[in-house]
Write a protein that holds these residues in place. Structure first.
Motif, PDB file in Angstrom:
ATOM      1  N   VAL A   2       0.847  -1.206   0.000  1.00  0.00           N
ATOM      2  CA  VAL A   2       0.000   0.000   0.000  1.00  0.00           C
ATOM      3  C   VAL A   2       0.877   1.250   0.000  1.00  0.00           C
ATOM      4  O   VAL A   2       0.672   2.170  -0.804  1.00  0.00           O
ATOM      5  CB  VAL A   2      -0.946  -0.005   1.219  1.00  0.00           C
ATOM      6  N   GLN A  54       2.276   2.358  -3.308  1.00  0.00           N
ATOM      7  CA  GLN A  54       1.378   2.977  -4.292  1.00  0.00           C
ATOM      8  C   GLN A  54       1.156   4.467  -4.055  1.00  0.00           C
ATOM      9  O   GLN A  54       0.557   5.141  -4.886  1.00  0.00           O
ATOM     10  CB  GLN A  54      -0.019   2.355  -4.197  1.00  0.00           C
ATOM     11  N   GLY A  68       8.387  -0.026  -1.342  1.00  0.00           N
ATOM     12  CA  GLY A  68       8.524   0.980  -2.399  1.00  0.00           C
ATOM     13  C   GLY A  68       9.740   1.877  -2.166  1.00  0.00           C
ATOM     14  O   GLY A  68      10.299   1.914  -1.067  1.00  0.00           O
ATOM     15  N   ARG A  87      -4.681  -5.370   1.581  1.00  0.00           N
ATOM     16  CA  ARG A  87      -4.205  -4.257   0.756  1.00  0.00           C
ATOM     17  C   ARG A  87      -5.342  -3.249   0.528  1.00  0.00           C
ATOM     18  O   ARG A  87      -5.142  -2.053   0.607  1.00  0.00           O
ATOM     19  CB  ARG A  87      -3.739  -4.840  -0.584  1.00  0.00           C
ATOM     20  N   LEU A 133      -5.455   0.484   2.226  1.00  0.00           N
ATOM     21  CA  LEU A 133      -5.317   1.596   1.274  1.00  0.00           C
ATOM     22  C   LEU A 133      -6.490   2.567   1.405  1.00  0.00           C
ATOM     23  O   LEU A 133      -6.316   3.787   1.439  1.00  0.00           O
ATOM     24  CB  LEU A 133      -5.249   1.060  -0.162  1.00  0.00           C
TER      25      LEU A 133
END
Lengths: 546, 546
Positions: A345, A348, A366, A440, A444
């Motif tokens: 999450v 993104q 990430g 997820r 999110l």
């Protein structure tokens, strides 16, 4: 200046004696804002773990005001160090370490609980609950032995007496200090939110179950009928746990050392001042008592500038800002499949993320996410770029968030964390995601809601403004009342002793029964009299007719 | 700066508009100690008589902090002047003056009560009590008409709206302001000890009758069983008086102006902040609520030097010191035979006496006694030569005595005075003499006891030290919370709305009934099942035998 408290026979050792800084003393002459107070001698009974963080802060302030602080710790203590510049210690060696002094205890506990929640098996849950009650009993059994070690160690007791302490400061989560204070006939101040097995208010203030959520029951002060029924059942359950699981360990000590006239629960209820780690921007309004002073958020302070590297990272987030994530002392406890969902999450999002994380690095992390082993949480929360805080809902983090006005995405894991986050959710300042059901998608959705809907931030800013608007800052309030108790040798005028009445007397059951009995007798007499008159009249009429 | 509030059609007149002293405003910039606050507009609903003395002091302080204060008064007001430098007024002419606005009301009341007490006739007392209830009803009927006059005067209401007040400050002894605040949707602060027909706490906080003395019941917090029974009866009585005698007058207004969904009692309970004129050196410890701030003794201040003549008189007392006597606003109410007994006792004492006395001069007055029509009570009480205070036990005098540490010989006459003196007596700081039974002997004995037994003075000194030891002085506390309410447009986070539940819901009677019903059903089902099994077994055995 510090009379020597010698070691006991069972390996009790004495911490280093700090030198009171002359500069600090001189500064204190200027900083002293309240009524003048003689430097006092304070004995402290803390609770280990995150509780100690708060207690330690209070002790630092007391030391800075010129008081001598002596902390009673166990040899196996996890957080409470033997020596520190601002206190000296009495170290007691227990036959067995108190289990909460081990960090792994909580982490293992969490892992097991998440497993059971995810399985959703009722027998699994009952078994786990039973184990939890056993653990609770063990903790208090081990903690109560601290009392035995102190009382049986005649040399230590004599040295404690000779020190002539002015008062005892206690975290009554583990309430052995209460017994020691009674033995020494010293006034007591609690630094408290949790006491034996529930929230502190329940021991000292009226708590109508129709609108006061019971400890461990995550509801607001506006309950449905079924929630009210559950609330009362939780109240009974907590009372039973207190009465049959926690208190018997201390009752035994009280019976042994003080005889049958003294009741442990009365000693527990009889503290002079309750410094309650609660603030009403957080807690729902409820009855209280004159000897409760509210110090919720007393650990909060303005943020300091970040390190150069961290500042560069934070600034690199641009207009999107930064999300913080930390699960406090339970940081190691989240299973990898959950951390992996969270990492996905974060990856993104256009925001940058600073994540306090220990253990295996999620493979799908990430580029925007910085993993750290430790972070200056308060300084970060006070930074204008921070947009949201993903937190487990421990009290310290919650109050820091309120203080700095940062909305929360809560992943409560254990104990009071569910209730804590719920309180902020009820005020529109947080979203909750259940760790056992975290996906997820729902994580999110929660994060984006808190980031994009300005109401969360606005509500938290409003709470922050109210929280900071007080006649006296909470830390000063705490110090004030501790010194008050030393100045006046207690605070008897603020403390009711009504708890010494039997329950039926406290709740006026005896008076109501008496009044009903009188009413019944009067009614019976009246009915009897009327029947008698009627009978007489009937007899007269009959005899006339005859 | 002050928008014109025009006069109403029924002769409402507008007080003079004070000029805010520039010097005061400049001074305030330096004196402002709390968080910054915009100058606010405060509407005040006071109660006449001694209550006004306190309210006026608060208003003076609010004005000095730069706020604009508008006082709503009746044209016949006894104490509340139409114009003053620190407020402007809205004067409302009522069809009939409120009886408590006449000084004679209380004096006549006292004379009658003393007569009946001395006669000791039960029918006399019942008749008097009945008259008292009628008077109470009249007072509230007349006071409620203030609301009608305001609501019906469209021009006045429009002007009030146009002023855009920030809050309403109310003495809820006469609670019309509560209705006006509701109509204007403004936050409210109470300056309160007595509300409608009882002590303020009883309306807003849990008050277990097992240890909280009910209004008008002079007992301590440690009651015998019979006292507890009486305490509960008094509680019922007060509730009935509130429900059937006082509130109906305001219920009518609420029904008329706000419709059936609004309950007067809920409006009364819903104040944002209760500035309670109570301190726990005086009141017994009891449950409270987060939105109650204690300001008992906020009127007290250090004494100023006496006039030259008074100082000479006081100094002439030598080592024996001086006794003060004052019965406050009821000064004229004591019959001459009682004043004559008092004068005779004073004449025997080696002390000097300063006696605030109106009316006939007692013929047997000693040379040591100075009769005055008025005295600087606070300055005298703070003088080291003052040894004791003969007082009726009104709140103002009691708190001034506590503040300066002067023990009291109480001659309570009316209302709360009996309870007030009892509270000091329970702490060993006062002696009580019943006015109706006052003789030369018992009054002399009481005065000599207080003068010669140092415990009275020591206890009062101890109370004084505790009373003065506060995180914030009570007057500042009052101003702080009034400004807090203006800054945050109320104090919803401190105020429970649990009172809106029906009583059976508040006290969980519904939940307990439901749980008992479930328990009963389960028991019945279990018994039925066991009977069924037994029957089956019996039948089987029978058929086997057959």
């Amino acid at each position: 200046m510090f009379p020597p408290l010698c070691q006991g026979s069972k390996g009790n050792s004495m911490g280093s004696l700090p030198r009171v800084s002359l500069l600090l003393l001189v500064l204190n002459v200027f900083l002293l804002t309240g009524p003048s107070v003689q430097a006092g001698k304070i004995m402290v009974f803390p609770v280990d773990g995150s509780h100690w963080v708060n207690m330690n802060l209070l002790i630092q302030n007391l030391h800075a005001r010129g008081h001598e602080v002596t902390v009673v710790r166990t040899a196996t203590s996890w957080y409470v160090k033997e020596s520190a510049p601002h206190y000296r210690s009495i170290t007691v060696t227990l036959p067995q370490a108190i289990v909460i002094e081990k960090e792994d205890f909580f982490v293992n506990f969490l892992i097991k609980m998440l497993e059971i929640k995810r399985e959703g098996s009722v027998t699994g849950f009952v078994k786990f609950y039973w184990e939890m009650l056993n653990a609770l009993s063990d903790i208090h059994k081990q903690a109560s032995l601290l009392g035995v070690e102190i009382f049986e160690n005649k040399t230590l007791m004599q040295n404690i007496r000779d020190t002539q302490f002015d008062m005892v400061l206690i975290d009554p989560g583990l309430p052995v200090g209460v017994l020691v204070a009674h033995e020494l006939k010293l006034p007591t101040v609690y630094n408290v939110r949790w006491i034996t097995s529930g929230e502190g208010h329940f021991v000292v203030a009226p708590s109508p179950s129709s609108y006061v959520p019971t400890s461990a029951h995550p509801v607001t002060d506006k309950m449905t009928f079924i929630q009210k029924v559950k609330n009362m059942l939780f109240y009974f359950l907590n009372t039973c746990i207190d009465k049959f699981i926690v208190c018997p360990h201390y009752d035994r000590l009280v019976d042994k050392y003080f005889g049958p006239d003294v009741k442990f629960y009365h000693l527990l209820q009889g503290a002079d001042i309750w410094l309650m780690r609660v603030d009403f921007v957080f807690e729902f309004p409820r009855p209280t008592m004159p000897n409760i002073a509210y110090i919720g958020g007393f650990q909060c302070k303005p943020s300091k500038p970040l390190s150069k590297e961290l500042e560069v990272f934070v600034q690199s987030s641009g207009e999107h800002g930064v999300i913080l994530m930390s699960l406090g002392t339970l940081v190691k406890g989240l299973p990898t499949d959950i951390t992996s969902e969270i990492a996905a999450v974060f990856a993104q999002l256009p925001q940058k993320v600073i994540w306090r994380h220990l253990g295996e690095r999620p493979s799908n992390l990430g580029n925007n996410t910085l993993l750290v082993k430790w972070m200056p949480q308060n300084d970060l929360l006070g930074h204008p770029k921070i947009k949201a805080f993903v937190a487990h809902g421990g009290t310290n983090g919650v109050y820091e968030s309120i203080y700095h006005g940062v909305p929360i995405i809560g992943i409560p894991l254990l104990f009071d964390q569910f209730e804590n986050i719920l309180r902020l959710e009820a005020r529109g300042a947080a979203r909750v995601v259940d760790a056992a059901k975290l996906t997820r998608q729902n994580f999110l959705e929660a994060v984006q809601d808190v980031l994009n809907n300005p109401s969360y931030r606005n509500n938290m800013k409003r709470l922050s403004a109210i929280h900071r608007d007080k006649p006296m800052p909470p830390l000063d309030t705490a110090v004030y009342w501790i010194e008050f108790v030393m100045r006046h040798k207690g605070a008897a005028h603020l403390r009711t002793e009504s708890y010494k009445m039997p329950w039926y007397s406290y709740y006026s059951v005896d008076v109501i029964a008496f009044m009903l009995a009188i009413l019944l007798m009067l009614t019976a007499a009246a009915v009897g009299f009327i029947r008698f008159i009627c009978l007489q009249l009937c007899m007269k009429r009959k005899s006339k007719q005859e």
